[in-house]
Motif scaffolding. Structure first.
Motif, PDB file in Angstrom:
ATOM      1  N   THR A 111      -5.259  10.120  26.579  1.00 33.05           N
ATOM      2  CA  THR A 111      -5.186  11.043  25.449  1.00 33.05           C
ATOM      3  C   THR A 111      -6.023  10.489  24.309  1.00 33.05           C
ATOM      4  N   VAL A 112      -6.941  11.302  23.794  1.00 28.96           N
ATOM      5  CA  VAL A 112      -7.897  10.847  22.783  1.00 28.96           C
ATOM      6  C   VAL A 112      -7.939  11.851  21.639  1.00 28.96           C
ATOM      7  N   ARG A 113      -8.584  11.449  20.549  1.00 27.13           N
ATOM      8  CA  ARG A 113      -8.869  12.356  19.451  1.00 27.13           C
ATOM      9  C   ARG A 113     -10.315  12.807  19.477  1.00 27.13           C
ATOM     10  N   ALA A 114     -11.199  11.973  20.038  1.00 30.36           N
ATOM     11  CA  ALA A 114     -12.616  12.327  20.123  1.00 30.36           C
ATOM     12  C   ALA A 114     -13.310  11.429  21.131  1.00 30.36           C
ATOM     13  N   VAL A 115     -14.346  11.980  21.741  1.00 32.38           N
ATOM     14  CA  VAL A 115     -15.283  11.204  22.555  1.00 32.38           C
ATOM     15  C   VAL A 115     -16.668  11.465  21.985  1.00 32.38           C
ATOM     16  N   VAL A 116     -17.337  10.411  21.553  1.00 31.42           N
ATOM     17  CA  VAL A 116     -18.660  10.538  20.935  1.00 31.42           C
ATOM     18  C   VAL A 116     -19.669   9.794  21.783  1.00 31.42           C
ATOM     19  N   ILE A 117     -20.767  10.463  22.115  1.00 30.25           N
ATOM     20  CA  ILE A 117     -21.862   9.858  22.865  1.00 30.25           C
ATOM     21  C   ILE A 117     -23.053   9.756  21.929  1.00 30.25           C
ATOM     22  N   GLY A 118     -23.588   8.553  21.757  1.00 29.57           N
ATOM     23  CA  GLY A 118     -24.609   8.354  20.742  1.00 29.57           C
ATOM     24  C   GLY A 118     -25.873   7.687  21.231  1.00 29.57           C
ATOM     25  N   THR A 146     -12.223  17.671  30.218  1.00 25.46           N
ATOM     26  CA  THR A 146     -10.925  17.851  29.571  1.00 25.46           C
ATOM     27  C   THR A 146     -10.144  18.939  30.304  1.00 25.46           C
ATOM     28  N   GLN A 147      -8.842  18.977  30.068  1.00 23.50           N
ATOM     29  CA  GLN A 147      -8.001  19.990  30.706  1.00 23.50           C
ATOM     30  C   GLN A 147      -8.185  21.358  30.069  1.00 23.50           C
ATOM     31  N   HIS A 148      -8.478  21.378  28.791  1.00 24.75           N
ATOM     32  CA  HIS A 148      -8.601  22.639  28.065  1.00 24.75           C
ATOM     33  C   HIS A 148      -9.912  22.653  27.281  1.00 24.75           C
ATOM     34  N   PRO A 149     -10.467  23.835  27.011  1.00 27.25           N
ATOM     35  CA  PRO A 149     -11.698  23.912  26.211  1.00 27.25           C
ATOM     36  C   PRO A 149     -11.534  23.183  24.879  1.00 27.25           C
ATOM     37  N   THR A 150     -12.521  22.365  24.555  1.00 24.36           N
ATOM     38  CA  THR A 150     -12.465  21.515  23.369  1.00 24.36           C
ATOM     39  C   THR A 150     -13.777  21.625  22.612  1.00 24.36           C
ATOM     40  N   ALA A 151     -13.712  21.565  21.282  1.00 21.33           N
ATOM     41  CA  ALA A 151     -14.906  21.709  20.446  1.00 21.33           C
ATOM     42  C   ALA A 151     -15.938  20.635  20.762  1.00 21.33           C
ATOM     43  N   VAL A 189     -29.126  11.943  17.853  1.00 19.05           N
ATOM     44  CA  VAL A 189     -28.247  10.938  17.247  1.00 19.05           C
ATOM     45  C   VAL A 189     -26.916  10.875  17.983  1.00 19.05           C
ATOM     46  N   MET A 190     -26.127  11.930  17.905  1.00 23.66           N
ATOM     47  CA  MET A 190     -24.805  11.914  18.535  1.00 23.66           C
ATOM     48  C   MET A 190     -24.399  13.292  19.032  1.00 23.66           C
ATOM     49  N   ALA A 191     -23.689  13.282  20.158  1.00 31.00           N
ATOM     50  CA  ALA A 191     -22.973  14.456  20.636  1.00 31.00           C
ATOM     51  C   ALA A 191     -21.508  14.075  20.705  1.00 31.00           C
ATOM     52  N   GLY A 192     -20.630  15.017  20.416  1.00 27.77           N
ATOM     53  CA  GLY A 192     -19.228  14.660  20.393  1.00 27.77           C
ATOM     54  C   GLY A 192     -18.331  15.781  20.839  1.00 27.77           C
ATOM     55  N   MET A 193     -17.145  15.395  21.271  1.00 27.42           N
ATOM     56  CA  MET A 193     -16.132  16.347  21.713  1.00 27.42           C
ATOM     57  C   MET A 193     -14.816  15.981  21.040  1.00 27.42           C
ATOM     58  N   GLY A 194     -14.195  16.949  20.354  1.00 28.21           N
ATOM     59  CA  GLY A 194     -12.925  16.699  19.714  1.00 28.21           C
ATOM     60  C   GLY A 194     -13.010  16.663  18.204  1.00 28.21           C
ATOM     61  N   LEU A 195     -12.470  15.605  17.596  1.00 25.05           N
ATOM     62  CA  LEU A 195     -12.311  15.514  16.156  1.00 25.05           C
ATOM     63  C   LEU A 195     -13.615  15.714  15.397  1.00 25.05           C
ATOM     64  N   ASP A 196     -14.688  15.037  15.810  1.00 18.07           N
ATOM     65  CA  ASP A 196     -15.953  15.143  15.069  1.00 18.07           C
ATOM     66  C   ASP A 196     -16.523  16.552  15.152  1.00 18.07           C
ATOM     67  N   ALA A 197     -16.397  17.175  16.327  1.00 16.44           N
ATOM     68  CA  ALA A 197     -16.908  18.540  16.486  1.00 16.44           C
ATOM     69  C   ALA A 197     -16.098  19.523  15.647  1.00 16.44           C
ATOM     70  N   GLU A 198     -14.770  19.341  15.590  1.00 17.45           N
ATOM     71  CA  GLU A 198     -13.937  20.202  14.765  1.00 17.45           C
ATOM     72  C   GLU A 198     -14.284  20.022  13.288  1.00 17.45           C
ATOM     73  N   THR A 199     -14.575  18.783  12.896  1.00 14.34           N
ATOM     74  CA  THR A 199     -14.965  18.510  11.513  1.00 14.34           C
ATOM     75  C   THR A 199     -16.233  19.265  11.147  1.00 14.34           C
ATOM     76  N   MET A 200     -17.218  19.237  12.033  1.00 13.81           N
ATOM     77  CA  MET A 200     -18.480  19.940  11.783  1.00 13.81           C
ATOM     78  C   MET A 200     -18.282  21.448  11.782  1.00 13.81           C
ATOM     79  N   ALA A 201     -17.476  21.935  12.723  1.00 18.46           N
ATOM     80  CA  ALA A 201     -17.310  23.379  12.874  1.00 18.46           C
ATOM     81  C   ALA A 201     -16.614  24.012  11.676  1.00 18.46           C
ATOM     82  N   HIS A 202     -15.722  23.253  11.032  1.00 16.74           N
ATOM     83  CA  HIS A 202     -14.906  23.839   9.972  1.00 16.74           C
ATOM     84  C   HIS A 202     -15.284  23.359   8.570  1.00 16.74           C
ATOM     85  N   ALA A 203     -16.417  22.672   8.445  1.00 12.55           N
ATOM     86  CA  ALA A 203     -16.856  22.241   7.118  1.00 12.55           C
ATOM     87  C   ALA A 203     -17.234  23.454   6.271  1.00 12.55           C
TER      88      ALA A 203
END
Length: 302
Positions: A194-201, A265-270, A139-153
């Motif tokens: 500068t972004v909050r998330a990149v989602v590939i679907g 990205t410049q730094h490791p991102t979820a 379905v989707m792979a993502g980097m940033g906001l969506d991944a952080e949302t999943m990781a910390h639910a």
């Protein structure tokens, strides 16, 4: 279809024996033999069990668990002719929702698996930080906001509320800062911002029925990408409104289509794959495998 196998995640089942009895009864009512039942483990979320099912002659393998179980089973079935059956047990049920399949009734889902038809969908693949290890997403792979949302639910909250529990962790993740990402479609030019998330679907449908990428199709031989970069409260409001109404792309929400994408990205991102957090990474590369996965769908689907 003569030999059904069920790869079941026991941690997602309130009563495994009762669930198995329902599946056995549905098969018996159709004159089928008792299904093979193989449970996942913490060490193996479904890949080894799927291979075992194939070795034992299964010609239909059902994933009974969350999105991680579905992905593990699909990773083995992709590229072959044995179809995937989807039986709901987790919170997201992302692929079932994207296909318009039942997610609230085991009996209804079994009817699709046993009485529906087989269709083929695309599969997305992902490599991380230059590794040769290839991961599948449906379905989707993502980097940033969506991944952080999943990781910390919160798992307890998910058990009580279901998918709305992600809204709580999503709000917390949204309060954090953005990151610089370089996004390059396989057949296009790279952009950095500068972004909050990149989602590939492979599909653009979010949990809750919202459309992040309205043009995405599970069987079009393409991947879609959404670059989410709201600036301030007005940007967030416009982005949210666009997602809620499946509106057109704009400077806060850019969309692309391609057979693959590179993101760095410049730094490791979820990073997340179909809702499963897979750690923090600096580079990801995705490709599409057209029509790679046979899956059971409603008989009335076009």
């Amino acid at each position: 279809m003569t030999h059904l196998a069920v790869v079941a995640n026991p941690s997602k089942l309130d009563d495994a024996e009762k669930t198995r009895a329902v599946i056995d009864a549905a098969c018996a009512a159709r004159g089928l033999e008792r299904p093979l039942w193989i449970e996942t483990t913490v060490e193996d979320p479904g890949s080894g069990q799927t291979r075992e099912a194939l070795d034992q002659g299964a010609d239909l393998v059902c994933a009974l668990g969350g999105d991680g179980t579905v992905r593990a089973v699909a990773e083995v079935l992709a590229g072959g002719d044995v179809p995937l059956g989807l039986l709901p047990a987790g919170t997201g049920n992302l692929l079932a929702r994207a296909l318009g399949l039942p997610v609230d009734s085991l009996e209804d889902a079994l009817a699709v698996v046993l009485d529906g038809r087989t269709s083929r969908i695309d599969v997305g693949t992902l490599t991380l930080d230059g590794s040769d290890d290839e991961h599948v997403f449906l379905v989707m792979a993502g980097m940033g906001l969506d991944a952080e949302t999943m990781a910390h639910a919160d798992e307890r909250l998910k058990g009580v509320l279901g998918w709305p529990a992600y809204l709580v962790s999503g709000v917390k993740a949204a309060a954090r800062g953005g990151f610089t990402a370089r996004v390059q479609p396989r057949d296009g030019h790279a952009t950095s911002r500068t972004v909050r998330a990149v989602v590939i679907g492979n599909s653009g449908t979010l949990t809750g029925g919202m459309e992040l990428m309205p043009d995405a199709q599970l069987d079009d031989g393409l991947l879609d990408a959404a670059v989410i970069a709201p600036s301030g409260l007005p940007g967030w409001i416009r982005t949210i409104r666009t997602v809620l109404t499946a509106g057109r792309a704009h400077e806060h929400l850019e969309r692309y289509q391609s057979t693959g994408f590179r993101v760095s990205t410049q730094h490791p991102t979820a990073v997340q794959l179909d809702g499963d957090a897979v750690g923090e990474h600096r580079k990801l590369e995705s490709h599409v495998r057209p029509a790679a996965l046979p899956v059971r769908v409603l008989a009335t689907n076009a």
